[in-house]
Scaffold this motif. Structure first.
Motif, PDB file in Angstrom:
ATOM      1  N   TYR A  86      -2.960   6.273   6.356  1.00 34.42           N
ATOM      2  CA  TYR A  86      -1.619   6.630   5.906  1.00 34.42           C
ATOM      3  C   TYR A  86      -1.523   8.143   5.785  1.00 34.42           C
ATOM      4  O   TYR A  86      -2.537   8.841   5.646  1.00 34.42           O
ATOM      5  CB  TYR A  86      -1.295   5.979   4.552  1.00 34.42           C
ATOM      6  N   SER A  87      -0.281   8.628   5.820  1.00 36.38           N
ATOM      7  CA  SER A  87      -0.095  10.074   5.774  1.00 36.38           C
ATOM      8  C   SER A  87       1.266  10.397   5.169  1.00 36.38           C
ATOM      9  O   SER A  87       2.204   9.577   5.250  1.00 36.38           O
ATOM     10  CB  SER A  87      -0.183  10.656   7.188  1.00 36.38           C
ATOM     11  N   THR A  88       1.389  11.579   4.569  1.00 38.10           N
ATOM     12  CA  THR A  88       2.682  12.062   4.098  1.00 38.10           C
ATOM     13  C   THR A  88       2.805  13.550   4.392  1.00 38.10           C
ATOM     14  O   THR A  88       1.806  14.286   4.356  1.00 38.10           O
ATOM     15  CB  THR A  88       2.893  11.817   2.592  1.00 38.10           C
ATOM     16  N   SER A  89       4.018  13.983   4.677  1.00 32.28           N
ATOM     17  CA  SER A  89       4.285  15.401   4.943  1.00 32.28           C
ATOM     18  C   SER A  89       5.039  16.036   3.778  1.00 32.28           C
ATOM     19  O   SER A  89       5.725  17.043   3.952  1.00 32.28           O
ATOM     20  CB  SER A  89       5.097  15.551   6.232  1.00 32.28           C
ATOM     21  N   ILE A  90       4.915  15.473   2.586  1.00 25.30           N
ATOM     22  CA  ILE A  90       5.633  15.988   1.416  1.00 25.30           C
ATOM     23  C   ILE A  90       5.382  17.478   1.161  1.00 25.30           C
ATOM     24  O   ILE A  90       6.294  18.189   0.739  1.00 25.30           O
ATOM     25  CB  ILE A  90       5.307  15.133   0.153  1.00 25.30           C
ATOM     26  N   THR A 106      12.140  18.737  -9.362  1.00 24.02           N
ATOM     27  CA  THR A 106      12.262  17.280  -9.284  1.00 24.02           C
ATOM     28  C   THR A 106      11.639  16.805  -7.980  1.00 24.02           C
ATOM     29  O   THR A 106      11.950  17.339  -6.907  1.00 24.02           O
ATOM     30  CB  THR A 106      13.748  16.854  -9.321  1.00 24.02           C
ATOM     31  N   VAL A 107      10.745  15.850  -8.081  1.00 22.77           N
ATOM     32  CA  VAL A 107      10.064  15.352  -6.886  1.00 22.77           C
ATOM     33  C   VAL A 107      11.073  14.606  -6.008  1.00 22.77           C
ATOM     34  O   VAL A 107      11.684  13.630  -6.442  1.00 22.77           O
ATOM     35  CB  VAL A 107       8.903  14.407  -7.253  1.00 22.77           C
ATOM     36  N   PRO A 108      11.295  15.073  -4.773  1.00 21.16           N
ATOM     37  CA  PRO A 108      12.261  14.401  -3.896  1.00 21.16           C
ATOM     38  C   PRO A 108      11.686  13.123  -3.304  1.00 21.16           C
ATOM     39  O   PRO A 108      10.482  12.873  -3.378  1.00 21.16           O
ATOM     40  CB  PRO A 108      12.501  15.450  -2.801  1.00 21.16           C
ATOM     41  N   GLU A 109      12.553  12.329  -2.705  1.00 21.90           N
ATOM     42  CA  GLU A 109      12.075  11.147  -1.993  1.00 21.90           C
ATOM     43  C   GLU A 109      11.294  11.586  -0.752  1.00 21.90           C
ATOM     44  O   GLU A 109      11.616  12.595  -0.125  1.00 21.90           O
ATOM     45  CB  GLU A 109      13.247  10.262  -1.571  1.00 21.90           C
ATOM     46  N   PHE A 110      10.260  10.847  -0.423  1.00 21.59           N
ATOM     47  CA  PHE A 110       9.471  11.164   0.768  1.00 21.59           C
ATOM     48  C   PHE A 110       8.913   9.878   1.347  1.00 21.59           C
ATOM     49  O   PHE A 110       8.945   8.822   0.698  1.00 21.59           O
ATOM     50  CB  PHE A 110       8.330  12.141   0.429  1.00 21.59           C
ATOM     51  N   VAL A 111       8.436   9.970   2.567  1.00 20.03           N
ATOM     52  CA  VAL A 111       7.959   8.762   3.244  1.00 20.03           C
ATOM     53  C   VAL A 111       6.443   8.787   3.394  1.00 20.03           C
ATOM     54  O   VAL A 111       5.817   9.845   3.479  1.00 20.03           O
ATOM     55  CB  VAL A 111       8.608   8.594   4.635  1.00 20.03           C
ATOM     56  N   LEU A 143       0.654   7.387  -6.319  1.00 20.31           N
ATOM     57  CA  LEU A 143      -0.469   8.316  -6.487  1.00 20.31           C
ATOM     58  C   LEU A 143      -0.024   9.755  -6.234  1.00 20.31           C
ATOM     59  O   LEU A 143      -0.394  10.677  -6.980  1.00 20.31           O
ATOM     60  CB  LEU A 143      -1.606   7.955  -5.525  1.00 20.31           C
ATOM     61  N   VAL A 144       0.782   9.961  -5.197  1.00 19.55           N
ATOM     62  CA  VAL A 144       1.236  11.315  -4.848  1.00 19.55           C
ATOM     63  C   VAL A 144       2.186  11.863  -5.906  1.00 19.55           C
ATOM     64  O   VAL A 144       2.063  13.020  -6.329  1.00 19.55           O
ATOM     65  CB  VAL A 144       1.902  11.303  -3.455  1.00 19.55           C
ATOM     66  N   VAL A 145       3.131  11.033  -6.341  1.00 19.31           N
ATOM     67  CA  VAL A 145       4.097  11.491  -7.362  1.00 19.31           C
ATOM     68  C   VAL A 145       3.371  11.873  -8.652  1.00 19.31           C
ATOM     69  O   VAL A 145       3.639  12.937  -9.239  1.00 19.31           O
ATOM     70  CB  VAL A 145       5.148  10.395  -7.639  1.00 19.31           C
ATOM     71  N   LYS A 146       2.445  11.043  -9.083  1.00 15.00           N
ATOM     72  CA  LYS A 146       1.688  11.344 -10.302  1.00 15.00           C
ATOM     73  C   LYS A 146       0.855  12.616 -10.144  1.00 15.00           C
ATOM     74  O   LYS A 146       0.715  13.402 -11.090  1.00 15.00           O
ATOM     75  CB  LYS A 146       0.791  10.160 -10.674  1.00 15.00           C
ATOM     76  N   LEU A 154       0.814  -1.218   0.000  1.00 16.28           N
ATOM     77  CA  LEU A 154       0.000   0.000   0.000  1.00 16.28           C
ATOM     78  C   LEU A 154       0.848   1.268   0.000  1.00 16.28           C
ATOM     79  O   LEU A 154       0.508   2.260  -0.657  1.00 16.28           O
ATOM     80  CB  LEU A 154      -0.917  -0.002   1.219  1.00 16.28           C
ATOM     81  N   LYS A 155       1.942   1.253   0.740  1.00 11.57           N
ATOM     82  CA  LYS A 155       2.792   2.439   0.781  1.00 11.57           C
ATOM     83  C   LYS A 155       3.298   2.799  -0.612  1.00 11.57           C
ATOM     84  O   LYS A 155       3.357   3.974  -0.988  1.00 11.57           O
ATOM     85  CB  LYS A 155       3.978   2.207   1.726  1.00 11.57           C
ATOM     86  N   GLN A 156       3.685   1.783  -1.372  1.00 12.49           N
ATOM     87  CA  GLN A 156       4.167   2.030  -2.732  1.00 12.49           C
ATOM     88  C   GLN A 156       3.042   2.568  -3.609  1.00 12.49           C
ATOM     89  O   GLN A 156       3.255   3.488  -4.415  1.00 12.49           O
ATOM     90  CB  GLN A 156       4.724   0.727  -3.319  1.00 12.49           C
TER      91      GLN A 156
END
Length: 552
Positions: free
Chosen positions: A44-48, A27-32, A9-12, A2-4
């Motif tokens: 799930y959550s991201t702070s991107i 450039t989209v950086p790596e994020f968790v 989804l976020v990158v797109k 699911l994380k992948q």
């Protein structure tokens, strides 16, 4: 994973927002992708957005809004929300969650397996005790840490080779042979003294007596040098046999048992010395041969061969890692060592670098000591022999499952207390009992269902809608993530916490949801859920090398 899925989804969405002119180009950086601390914030959550604020020159909440606007619908996600100061939260669909029960049942004993390793060859070397005495409590920690890590890395898609390296050459073996020779003579009524720096443990007395019973006094009839050598060969074989048996009892096995002596007999030592000398990393001074560690940033050089011509442990390790990386061509090597080897780490990294191997391909885990307690009292001496408590004695008293769980329950670099009184309690206070009792409870439910003629046939998992049911499913879905986390961090202690959390959630489900009831449809659906929980909890216990009991 699911994380992948959420990451993609976020990158797109970011790229789509850039294409629409809502976000500037970068450039989209790596994020968790993480799990929110509060369940009401989603799954799930991201702070991107916080990470992008500087490069985008926008407020994090504004960035979050634009990203969310471009996230496309997916079968897993119910809703996507934002929260200050710039989080994007994802909530899973209840229907999708319920469907995962069937997916787990279909996967069976392979549930949780992932392909993060992509078939890369990894050698994991652990325990590697000098064959001069029995395994003690501290060695058990390294054995459990190593074997569990091997299990997880295999589940993570790596090709793992489990290896035990034994030092059957050098000064320690000389001391062992001379000590055994003295005890052998004593067992035959002769006067002899164990040499200074030799092995004085009572186990050497027992070993000598055993050899006398089997071989008699025939070694005394030989020239002394020959007698010492042959006696040493037998003693070494017996110590190694005991080590193998103790490890087998602990459910630890190895693919390779590697002899230090072969490094000299098969020429690896000569080859690596020649290579390092040609590269300028070997020098001679003060009558000894040195590895020029200072050329690689260390404070001082390290002796490889002493002035008397005898190789150091470091010499053998140089040849051994030449064998690992250059000859056997492992993609990665993981060494698990005790705390007394901490100072050895930097120079091994230097050696690998000198061999032309990227030093990050060698990873060394140092595990700290174990303090054995009986309640509040520290246990130092074996009741049986008067020496240090052996691993065998600990397993006999505490049980193998308890040994494995407790040895695994702390990070490798933390000191450990092993409480013998606690692990023998049959209560929720004992984490080993608590986790295994959850599995036994599941087995009991399934047995009751069978006795009452209830089955999961035709079970409609869409009926699983209550919070205890969905919470249990959510926890079960974390196993693949757990395997990935451990494969990346090399920290298998996370499994013990996951097992306890999963057991807690199952016990809560059991207390709130009657599984076998007059409602046949709901019974069938919940029996599917219970069977899935049995698979996941059993797999977790299996990865830790523990049994999954059906009764307690």
């Amino acid at each position: 994973m699911l994380k992948q899925t959420i990451t993609e989804l976020v990158v797109k969405a970011i790229i789509a927002a850039q294409g629409a002119g809502k976000l500037p180009l970068f450039t989209v950086p790596e994020f968790v992708i993480e799990h929110p601390q509060k369940p009401e914030h989603g799954d799930y959550s991201t702070s991107i957005p916080l990470k992008l604020a500087k490069v985008a020159k926008m407020k994090p909440m504004s960035i979050a809004e634009e990203i969310v606007n471009f996230i496309v619908p997916s079968p897993e996600i119910e809703k996507v929300t934002i929260a200050p100061p710039g989080f994007i939260n994802f909530t899973l669909k209840k229907g999708w969650l319920a469907q995962q029960v069937d997916a787990i049942l279909q996967s069976g004993s392979t549930y949780g397996n992932i392909e993060v390793g992509k078939g890369k060859r990894i050698q994991i070397e652990f325990v590697s005790l000098n064959p001069t005495g029995p395994l003690h409590v501290g060695h058990g920690r390294g054995a459990v840490l190593g074997s569990t890590l091997c299990n997880v890395m295999t589940a993570g898609g790596y090709d793992v080779v489990k290896e035990y390296y034994f030092n059957d050459a050098g000064s320690q073996m000389d001391a062992f042979r001379q000590s055994l020779w003295a005890r052998y003579q004593q067992a035959l009524g002769k006067k002899a003294e164990v040499p200074e720096g030799g092995y004085h443990g009572n186990y050497m007395v027992d070993l000598a007596k055993e050899i006398v019973r089997e071989e008699g006094d025939r070694f005394l009839k030989m020239p002394q040098a020959e007698g010492v050598e042959e006696l040493g060969v037998i003693g070494l074989a017996k110590i190694l046999a005991g080590t193998r048996q103790d490890l087998k009892t602990l459910r630890v096995d190895f693919d390779v048992w590697f002899s230090e002596k072969t490094l000299y007999e098969n020429g690896q030592f000569d080859k690596v010395m020649k290579l390092l000398r040609e590269k300028g990393y070997i020098t001679e001074k003060e009558g000894a041969i040195w590895f020029v560690s200072t050329a690689l940033g260390e404070d001082k050089d390290s002796v490889v061969v002493r002035s008397n011509g005898s190789p150091t442990y470091f010499a053998a390790d140089i040849a051994y890692h030449y064998n690992k990386f250059i000859e056997r061509k492992f993609d990665r090597v993981i060494d698990i060592w005790g705390a007394d080897h901490m100072g050895h780490v930097p120079r091994m990294k230097d050696v690998v670098s000198a061999l032309g191997v990227a030093p990050e391909r060698l990873q060394i885990i140092i595990h700290q000591m174990v303090t054995l307690r009986r309640g509040g009292e520290i246990v130092k001496i074996s009741k049986r022999s008067g020496d240090l408590v052996t691993l065998r004695e600990l397993m006999e008293e505490a049980g193998v499952d308890a040994c494995r769980f407790i040895f695994l329950s702390r990070t490798a670099d933390s000191q450990m207390d092993f409480d013998l009184e606690l692990v023998k309690k049959q209560s929720a206070e004992n984490p080993v009992y608590y986790v295994q009792y959850a599995h036994a409870r599941i087995a009991s439910i399934l047995k009751v269902a069978q006795e009452k003629g209830a089955t999961d046939e035709g079970g409609d998992i869409s009926l699983l809608t209550t919070e205890p049911e969905l919470t249990l499913i959510r926890r079960m879905l974390l196993l693949p993530e757990m395997i990935e986390t451990i494969a990346l961090t090399l920290e298998p202690h996370h499994l013990t916490y996951y097992a306890q959390d999963l057991a807690t959630v199952f016990h809560a489900f059991y207390n709130e949801c009657r599984v076998v009831s007059d409602d046949k449809a709901l019974t069938a659906a919940r029996l599917k859920l219970v069977k899935a929980a049995k698979i996941v909890l059993g797999r977790t216990l299996n990865l830790m090398g523990m049994t999954a009991p059906d009764s307690m």
